[in-house]
Design an enzyme around this catalytic site. Structure first.
Site, PDB file in Angstrom:
ATOM      1  N   GLU A  51      55.281  10.085  54.633  1.00  0.00           N
ATOM      2  CA  GLU A  51      55.242  10.233  53.168  1.00  0.00           C
ATOM      3  C   GLU A  51      56.661  10.368  52.619  1.00  0.00           C
ATOM      4  OE1 GLU A  51      50.833  12.303  52.776  1.00  0.00           O
ATOM      5  OE2 GLU A  51      52.582  13.587  52.840  1.00  0.00           O
ATOM      6  N   ASP A  62      49.790  19.361  48.210  1.00  0.00           N
ATOM      7  CA  ASP A  62      49.041  20.593  48.482  1.00  0.00           C
ATOM      8  C   ASP A  62      49.380  21.655  47.455  1.00  0.00           C
ATOM      9  OD1 ASP A  62      47.736  19.644  50.887  1.00  0.00           O
ATOM     10  OD2 ASP A  62      49.759  19.565  51.709  1.00  0.00           O
ATOM     11  N   ASP A  83      51.213   9.744  45.307  1.00  0.00           N
ATOM     12  CA  ASP A  83      50.646  10.576  46.375  1.00  0.00           C
ATOM     13  C   ASP A  83      50.153  11.909  45.810  1.00  0.00           C
ATOM     14  OD1 ASP A  83      49.902  11.441  48.878  1.00  0.00           O
ATOM     15  OD2 ASP A  83      51.910  11.428  49.748  1.00  0.00           O
ATOM     16  N   GLY A  84      49.313  12.551  46.552  1.00  0.00           N
ATOM     17  CA  GLY A  84      48.829  13.889  46.205  1.00  0.00           C
ATOM     18  C   GLY A  84      49.807  14.951  46.682  1.00  0.00           C
ATOM     19  N   GLY A 128      45.660  11.079  51.814  1.00  0.00           N
ATOM     20  CA  GLY A 128      44.816  12.234  51.475  1.00  0.00           C
ATOM     21  C   GLY A 128      43.690  11.817  50.556  1.00  0.00           C
ATOM     22  N   SER A 129      42.876  12.794  50.189  1.00  0.00           N
ATOM     23  CA  SER A 129      41.677  12.462  49.408  1.00  0.00           C
ATOM     24  C   SER A 129      42.026  12.005  47.987  1.00  0.00           C
ATOM     25  CB  SER A 129      40.731  13.665  49.362  1.00  0.00           C
ATOM     26  OG  SER A 129      41.396  14.796  48.852  1.00  0.00           O
ATOM     27  N   GLY A 156      49.332  18.575  54.327  1.00  0.00           N
ATOM     28  CA  GLY A 156      47.995  19.047  54.704  1.00  0.00           C
ATOM     29  C   GLY A 156      47.245  18.004  55.524  1.00  0.00           C
ATOM     30  N   GLY A 157      47.562  16.755  55.298  1.00  0.00           N
ATOM     31  CA  GLY A 157      46.923  15.663  56.052  1.00  0.00           C
ATOM     32  C   GLY A 157      47.782  15.186  57.207  1.00  0.00           C
TER      33      GLY A 157
HETATM   34  C1  5RP Z   1      48.886  14.540  53.350  1.00  0.00           C
HETATM   35  C2  5RP Z   1      49.322  15.159  52.076  1.00  0.00           C
HETATM   36  C3  5RP Z   1      48.371  15.162  50.952  1.00  0.00           C
HETATM   37  O1  5RP Z   1      48.973  14.546  49.849  1.00  0.00           O
HETATM   38  C4  5RP Z   1      48.005  16.561  50.600  1.00  0.00           C
HETATM   39  O2  5RP Z   1      47.522  17.203  51.757  1.00  0.00           O
HETATM   40  C5  5RP Z   1      46.944  16.622  49.486  1.00  0.00           C
HETATM   41  O3  5RP Z   1      45.757  16.109  49.990  1.00  0.00           O
HETATM   42  P1  5RP Z   1      44.442  15.989  49.106  1.00  0.00           P
HETATM   43  O4  5RP Z   1      44.730  14.943  48.068  1.00  0.00           O
HETATM   44  O5  5RP Z   1      43.394  15.571  50.094  1.00  0.00           O
HETATM   45  O6  5RP Z   1      44.171  17.335  48.487  1.00  0.00           O
HETATM   46  O7  5RP Z   1      50.416  15.648  51.949  1.00  0.00           O
HETATM   47  O8  5RP Z   1      49.816  14.703  54.369  1.00  0.00           O
END
Ligand code: 5RP
Length: 219
Positions: free
Chosen positions: A103, A84, A81-82, A29-30, A96-97
């Site tokens: 993950e 949502d 990791d990030g 993710g970003s 979200g990604g």
């Molecule tokens: C991807 C994820 C991401 O960690 C999550 O969507 C957050 O994304 P971002 O850092 O772009 O806000 O679970 O599958």
């Protein structure tokens, strides 16, 4: 600071948790991208990374960071990791990604999940963000009915095929007050590959980007 600056801030802060010489679990993710870019600056001081998606693998390799197969690793000190959404106990919604399954697999190898997120992701109760669920497409219709029976509206994420060749349902209208129970329940429905509730694999640390700087939450 805008959201991108907050993401960059926590991506930088997570480097403090990297043990020299170790293999690092890397999310998607970003926000995870910000961490990858920071990791590149210390790439000569780590043994490599285990990646949670094709996209992160590509970014890690573009930086010259060695990407190891998860099968070759028994334990990782950290997984970064990030999310949502994250609640005040470290439970998260992720996916979200569309990378939720890998993950969770990489997070399962790690001693500690370090969540990096901007402050907009902190919530009292999970569920405002549509809950991603990776599913086997054949089961889509019956799973949509099951979510409807629990008060949710599930929609197929159009045009998305996961790294595992499967589909994603996004479920709105849920209020996830008992994340551990919901994760266990949904995960055993036939056709569900992985639900995007990370309660059994919750964060131990959250580095939250706020306009006043990085706030460290421990769970
Ligand atoms: C991807 C994820 C991401 O960690 C999550 O969507 C957050 O994304 P971002 O850092 O772009 O806000 O679970 O599958």
């Amino acid at each position: 600071m805008n959201q991108d600056e907050l993401k960059a801030l926590v991506g930088r802060a997570a480097i403090e948790y990297v043990t020299p010489g170790s293999i690092v679990g890397v999310g998607t993710g970003s926000t995870a991208n910000c961490f990858i870019d920071e990791l590149a600056k210390i790439k000569d001081r780590i043994a490599g990374a285990v990646s949670s998606s094709a996209k992160s693998t590509e970014r890690l390799r573009a930086h010259g960071i060695t990407v190891l197969d998860s099968a070759s690793v028994e334990r990782l000190p950290i997984y970064v990791d990030g999310a949502d959404e994250i609640d005040h106990r470290g439970h998260m919604i992720k996916g979200g990604g569309a990378a939720l399954t890998r993950e969770k697999i990489v997070a399962d190898l790690a001693d500690r999940f370090i969540c990096i997120a901007d402050e907009s992701k902190l919530v009292d109760v999970l569920g405002k963000f549509p809950l991603p669920v990776e599913i086997i497409p054949m089961a889509a219709a019956q799973l949509i009915r099951r979510f409807a029976a629990m008060g949710g509206t599930a929609r197929l994420r159009e045009g998305v095929v996961t790294d595992n060749g499967q589909a994603i349902l996004d479920v709105t209208g849920l209020s996830i007050t008992d994340p551990l129970a919901s994760e266990a329940e949904i995960n055993q429905w036939p056709g569900v590959v992985t639900v995007g509730i990370f309660a059994r694999h919750k964060a131990q640390v959250c580095l939250l980007g706020t306009s006043a700087g990085v706030k460290t939450l421990t769970f």
